[in-house]
Design an enzyme around this catalytic site. Structure first.
Site, PDB file in Angstrom:
ATOM      1  N   HIS A 221     -38.390  -4.724  37.898  1.00  0.00           N
ATOM      2  CA  HIS A 221     -37.679  -5.749  37.141  1.00  0.00           C
ATOM      3  C   HIS A 221     -36.411  -5.217  36.486  1.00  0.00           C
ATOM      4  O   HIS A 221     -35.376  -5.865  36.509  1.00  0.00           O
ATOM      5  CB  HIS A 221     -38.562  -6.429  36.096  1.00  0.00           C
TER       6      HIS A 221
ATOM      7  N   TYR B 283     -31.828  -6.006  36.079  1.00  0.00           N
ATOM      8  CA  TYR B 283     -30.913  -5.998  34.943  1.00  0.00           C
ATOM      9  C   TYR B 283     -29.818  -4.969  35.117  1.00  0.00           C
ATOM     10  O   TYR B 283     -28.706  -5.145  34.619  1.00  0.00           O
ATOM     11  CB  TYR B 283     -31.689  -5.803  33.638  1.00  0.00           C
TER      12      TYR B 283
ATOM     13  N   HIS C 156     -35.169 -18.085  43.337  1.00  0.00           N
ATOM     14  CA  HIS C 156     -34.902 -17.604  41.977  1.00  0.00           C
ATOM     15  C   HIS C 156     -33.984 -16.386  42.003  1.00  0.00           C
ATOM     16  O   HIS C 156     -32.956 -16.357  41.336  1.00  0.00           O
ATOM     17  CB  HIS C 156     -36.223 -17.262  41.280  1.00  0.00           C
ATOM     18  N   PHE C 157     -34.321 -15.374  42.797  1.00  0.00           N
ATOM     19  CA  PHE C 157     -33.483 -14.180  42.673  1.00  0.00           C
ATOM     20  C   PHE C 157     -32.189 -14.292  43.466  1.00  0.00           C
ATOM     21  O   PHE C 157     -31.225 -13.608  43.142  1.00  0.00           O
ATOM     22  CB  PHE C 157     -34.267 -12.884  42.981  1.00  0.00           C
ATOM     23  N   HIS C 158     -32.156 -15.181  44.471  1.00  0.00           N
ATOM     24  CA  HIS C 158     -30.850 -15.402  45.099  1.00  0.00           C
ATOM     25  C   HIS C 158     -29.915 -16.116  44.127  1.00  0.00           C
ATOM     26  O   HIS C 158     -28.722 -15.840  44.098  1.00  0.00           O
ATOM     27  CB  HIS C 158     -30.991 -16.181  46.403  1.00  0.00           C
TER      28      HIS C 158
ATOM     29  N   ARG D 122     -43.045 -16.291  52.006  1.00  0.00           N
ATOM     30  CA  ARG D 122     -41.883 -15.424  52.214  1.00  0.00           C
ATOM     31  C   ARG D 122     -42.094 -14.465  53.373  1.00  0.00           C
ATOM     32  O   ARG D 122     -43.212 -14.235  53.807  1.00  0.00           O
ATOM     33  CB  ARG D 122     -41.660 -14.556  50.972  1.00  0.00           C
ATOM     34  N   ARG D 123     -41.001 -13.839  53.779  1.00  0.00           N
ATOM     35  CA  ARG D 123     -41.012 -12.664  54.654  1.00  0.00           C
ATOM     36  C   ARG D 123     -41.661 -12.932  56.000  1.00  0.00           C
ATOM     37  O   ARG D 123     -42.497 -12.171  56.458  1.00  0.00           O
ATOM     38  CB  ARG D 123     -41.723 -11.494  53.968  1.00  0.00           C
TER      39      ARG D 123
END
Lengths: 185, 65, 538, 278
Positions: free
Chosen positions: C215, C219, C366-368, C429-430
């Site tokens: 995580h 950041y 979310h992370f894209h 996913r994946r």
């Protein structure tokens, strides 16, 4: 300490920020309180079952030997489903569960990391070699659901899936040995 | 209010600052209002969306544990 | 300064080269997975591509961009030469060597294990050695940033470190903490297994160690965008930073709270108890704090700029902002994407509710949105803002820059909004291809096609971005030296030592990590997980 | 200008409240987390399920298995395994340290008659072993020895081999040069068969053959490498799997896959994997 107008204004900015930070605190508290509330009243937890099992000898073990896999209803009415997630197949490839009744799903992997979810439900867990992944749930709707492997496990990962038959309670009939198999469709 | 932005980043390239200090002082009387309303509304929407998904999507799908 | 400019440009071009390459792969992957491209390419091709996409985006683009930007900040914000040029160039070439090793391993099909590894699957050892070299290069960078700040402080006793540099060093300190987890996993578990020195892996331990990094690394990628929010955007908009103190506090909160939260990536894992998971979920909820503080402070800073330009009323200042400037446009679009991405994020972290979305397209969306959207669009804006300083040439026209930013935003929204929906339906996913003959999956088909269109828009934007930078290198317009860093409404004259250094915060991070990760790691030292046999991808 | 103004407070005095309050805030948050996550939630959940507080807390910490909210299931079902082979580090070490020279001697004494000295078999019903994965050969010999797999000739031969020699023979054949699929003849393979090999058939839940049987695919340890194999042998084995007569594949993966293949596909796959035979 004699404050200049500059400093008065600067401290006003900080007080405003502090007020905003208080709002942020409310945001954090609101999201957490929902989690704590449902944990206390509905027993909502992430599936966590720190139960070690040797992945190398799974096929020699009692519970996860080949002929013991699938759905079993025990004498006390407990419904247990045991399945293996292996490269690149779930064994069994279809299992039956009753709707609106507590079901315990237990999975283990003899090889690499797998994972699974059942579409349209909250059943979701990683299957990590070395541990029994266990999910307690109740299925709230009937029908054939898809249970794919959702964690990369090798080149055949995309073809790894199983079917979950959620049967109405009156159609969920265990045999004399307590076993229930998928209805042929 | 005095102009004193000497210590923030006083590299030679940083000498010019186009902001007029009196104008700044006057806008600072209203300033975080718009931001507070905008950011506050956004955060309120986030919480609302979160609670709606929690109660209307997550819980009806059956509890897990 | 010639050397400084060359150093920064070298890093940026490696970063953006990898970025363009990864965008091509990403678009190809989406095509293969869609009903349009079903049965094109083998799973081997697909997972090789996913590995290359992840490594290029998550390790190469980010690390090289952050290093280049850090050198730029150290030179311009502190206004003094960087100590240790030789080290910086040495780290650069070490990183390049690492990237080449990793990409060769991936391209030859010996490392299709994705960028998140998944032991007991193991790849060719050169893949891991390559990545370790990239990380080692970033450690050199961290040391240079710490040395640069220290030297400045010695020469400027009692004065506050400029916010841009303070934030950069916060990132370097956080990154040193962050890499401990993955370094331990690679050096003690994965590389020995890959070399054949051991035949088994404690998977509980390896997943826990990787979550330590998983995580906070995000950041690490994000902080340059926040540096632009705080120090570049207010100036570009023609205003002032609302509060310098909040800036410092935000970066400190990132340092503290991005680390002891990684186990929210393991919420669905069987190797940890509910209680240890809950502690990290609670800490995760607090990681929203620096972002929410930032949203307010930056919106207020923009409000200052908008009102200075004549905006009236509660929202009038929004319309009067100079949206024609790429930095201002980028920050607006970034905040919108941050809002959507953040919404996805609070669903992800919500303890039991994670079961609804874990490892579905929801998470990918979310992370894209957060990284590919908010963060990368700020990378673009930073590049557009500082490229004239690095090359001495200015943009002939800002229109293609704005078009590129709009395309990126549009593409990202068109791609990720359907992914959220599909994720809620259970699209996982994946996978290299979906079986569209299945009725459940067939219903997803149209949305998959829509998201693929988003992918094409993103690829177009990525090409235009590189084109814009190439055009700038050939531009005839001479750059005029303009101020870069924003001043605060009240520039700090003196700050407490706590807001001017990291000693106190490092102690707190240590204590927090002991509390949050001490037992979860110790349980595998006390009683190792039953070992899993290594599966080698050769 | 600011710099000329006298400092009103010592930076350390200025710093003190930051140190105190940040520590209190951070530790307070962690304490709340521990209190709720490790004590309140598990104890309350345990009470509703009839689990005592101590057990519930231990479960929340992961010291005891199970959820604090549900009584834990224990099982005593006896196993009847289909194969006794266990991939322990010891077994893998035996394989890794096998003596190829001893293996060669044994091959020249016994195996050569059917499988050839270099692993190229003498007749179409015997599999080629050249370049085959050592683990795969070891597992089959082990299964013959324990009776998990039955073959009139091989059962007796395998029973005469001990663990070490089994590994030696496996290592010897594994070291023989493998012959890869011939691209020229492969090019004429029917697309449906190539698709089965490369992509599998997700609709029938058949993973791609290549995901386990291509060298270095990262699949199951015991999966044999398929590259230039005897077609008659392959057809025969797939049919034995399909009918359930051969059942030493752990968790029945090959029994399931083979039972879903049509006769045409079995023939086509066998032809694909013999394509390069020279």
């Amino acid at each position: 300490m004699s404050d200049t107008p500059h400093e008065v204004h600067e401290s006003r900015i900080l007080r405003t920020e502090l007020l905003w930070a208080f709002g942020v605190g409310i945001f954090v508290a609101a999201s957490l309180s929902m989690i704590v509330f449902t944990a206390l009243t509905l027993n909502v937890n992430p599936p966590s079952n720190v139960e070690r099992i040797d992945p190398k000898t799974l096929h020699l073990s009692g519970e996860f030997a080949e002929q013991n896999l699938g759905t079993t209803v025990f004498g006390d009415g407990t419904v247990i489903v045991r399945a293996i997630a292996t490269q690149f197949m779930f064994v069994p490839q279809c299992f039956a569960v009753p709707a609106n009744r507590r079901v315990t799903l237990r999975f283990a992997s003899p090889d690499v990391i797998h994972g699974l979810l059942i579409t349209g439900t909250n059943v979701n867990t990683m299957v990590v070699p070395g541990f029994v992944a266990q999910v307690h749930t109740e299925f709230t709707r009937t029908g054939d659901l898809l249970m794919p492997c959702h964690e990369f496990c090798g080149q055949g990962h995309s073809e790894m899936w199983a079917t979950v038959q959620v049967l109405p309670v009156d159609l969920f009939k265990p045999g004399p040995d307590g076993r229930v198999s998928c209805a042929k469709r | 209010m005095q102009s004193d932005e000497s210590s923030a980043a006083d590299s030679k390239l940083e000498v010019a600052d186009e902001v007029d200090e009196t104008a700044l002082a006057s806008v600072m009387r209203t300033v975080p209002l718009g931001a507070a309303v905008l950011a506050g509304a956004t955060v309120a929407l986030l919480v609302l969306g979160y609670l709606l998904i929690y109660t209307l999507v997550f819980i009806p799908r059956g509890t897990v544990g | 300064m010639r050397n400084a400019e060359r150093l920064c440009l070298a890093h940026f071009w490696v970063a953006f080269g990898a970025f363009l390459f990864a965008c091509v792969l990403g678009a190809w992957q989406m095509w293969v997975r869609s009903p349009l491209g079903a049965k094109i390419g083998t799973p081997g091709d697909y997972f090789m591509s996913v590995t290359a996409h992840g490594v290029s985006m998550a390790y190469v683009l980010t690390t090289f961009f952050i290093m280049g930007f850090g050198y730029f900040v150290a030179v311009t914000a502190l206004n003094r030469p960087l100590p240790g040029w030789i080290w910086a160039w040495g780290a650069f070439w070490m990183g390049i060597l690492g990237v080449v090793l990793a990409l060769i391993s991936i391209g030859s099909g010996h490392a299709s294990v994705l960028f998140t590894f998944y032991p007991p699957l193991t790849a060719n050892v050169w893949f891991y050695i390559g990545l370790v070299l990239v990380v080692a290069a970033s450690w050199v960078w961290c040391a240079l940033m710490l040395v640069a700040m220290h030297a400045w402080k010695v020469d400027n006793p009692g004065r506050p470190v400029p916010l841009a540099m303070f934030a950069t060093v916060a990132n370097a300190v956080m990154w040193l903490w962050t890499t401990v987890g993955v370094a331990a996993e690679l050096l003690f578990q994965v590389i020995p297994a890959s070399l054949g020195l051991v035949q088994t892996i404690d998977v509980g331990m390896s997943r826990t160690l990787f979550s330590w990094t998983l995580h906070a690394i995000v950041y690490f990628w994000l902080i340059p965008a926040y540096i632009a929010f705080y120090t570049l955007a207010p100036r570009a908009a023609g205003g002032r930073l609302y509060s310098d103190t909040m800036g410092r506090l935000t970066f400190i909160l990132f340092l503290i709270y991005s680390l002891p939260v990684g186990m929210h990536h393991l919420l669905m894992d069987p190797e940890h108890g509910n209680g240890t998971k809950f502690i990290q979920v609670l800490l995760t909820a607090f990681v929203a704090a620096p972002t929410l503080l930032t949203i307010f402070t930056i919106t207020a800073s923009m409000e200052i700029a908008g009102r200075l330009r004549g905006g009236r009323g509660v929202f009038g200042w929004i319309a009067t902002l100079p949206w024609k400037r790429p930095m201002v446009l980028a920050i607006g679009l970034a905040l919108v994407m941050l809002g959507f991405g953040g919404f996805g994020g609070i669903i992800n972290m919500a303890y039991g509710m994670n079961a609804m979305v874990h490892n579905t397209s929801w998470v990918t969306a979310h992370f894209h949105l957060i990284f590919g959207g908010s963060v990368v669009i700020m990378y673009f804006a930073i590049a557009y803002e500082i490229w004239p300083r690095l090359t001495g040439r200015d943009h002939a026209s800002l229109a293609p820059l704005r078009l590129q930013l709009w395309l990126w935003f549009t593409g990202m929204m068109v791609m990720t909004l359907p992914w959220h929906w599909l994720g809620l339906q259970g699209q996982w996913r994946r996978v290299s291809n979906f079986n569209y003959a299945d009725p459940i999956i067939a219903a997803w088909g149209p949305w998959v096609v829509v998201s693929f269109v988003g992918g094409i828009i993103l690829l177009t934007s990525a090409i235009l971005f590189v084109w814009n930078l190439v055009t700038l290198h050939r531009s005839e317009v001479r750059a005029i030296a303009k101020p870069l860093y924003a001043l605060a409404v009240h520039p700090p004259r003196r700050v407490p030592a706590a807001l001017n250094g990291f000693g106190l915060w490092n102690v707190l991070v240590l204590v927090l990590m002991l509390l949050a990760y001490g037992f979860p790691i110790a349980q595998f030292v006390i009683e190792p997980s039953p070992a899993a046999i290594v599966h080698r991808v050769r | 200008m600011t710099e000329q103004r006298p400092q009103q407070s010592d930076p350390h005095v200025l710093d003190q409240p930051w140190r105190i309050w940040s520590t209190i805030a951070v530790m307070g948050i962690v304490l709340v987390g521990i209190l709720l996550g490790v004590i309140v939630i598990p104890v309350v959940q345990g009470r509703s399920a009839g689990i005592d507080a101590f057990t519930a807390i231990c479960r929340a910490l992961g010291i005891l298995p199970g959820s604090p909210a549900v009584p834990q299931f224990t099982d005593r079902t006896p196993p009847t395994p289909v194969s006794q082979v266990v991939w322990t580090p010891d077994v893998l070490q035996i394989l890794a340290r096998a003596d190829v020279a001893k293996g060669k001697a044994k091959v020249q004494e016994v195996c050569i008659a059917c499988h050839g000295e270099n692993g190229v078999s003498v007749a179409t019903e015997y599999p080629h072993l050249a370049g085959q994965s050592g683990a795969a050969i070891y597992k089959q010999l082990h299964d013959y020895r324990t009776g998990s797999r039955v073959n009139p000739q091989m059962t007796d031969i395998a029973k005469a081999l001990d663990e070490a020699v089994t590994a030696d023979v496996a290592a010897y054949y594994a070291g023989q040069p493998q012959r890869n699929l011939n691209p020229v003849t492969l090019a004429v393979s029917p697309p449906a068969i190539v698709q089965l090999v490369e992509l599998g058939d997700p609709h029938r839940n058949i993973p791609p053959c290549a995901s386990c049987h291509r060298a270095g695919a990262g699949g199951p340890i015991e999966a044999p490498v398929l590259a230039e194999q005897r077609d008659e042998y392959l057809i025969q084995q797939l049919k034995l799997y399909a009918s359930g007569q051969r059942r030493n594949d752990v968790y029945g993966r090959m029994r399931l896959i083979a039972s879903r293949l049509t006769d045409e596909e079995i023939k086509g796959l066998a032809a694909y994997y013999r394509a390069g035979f020279r």
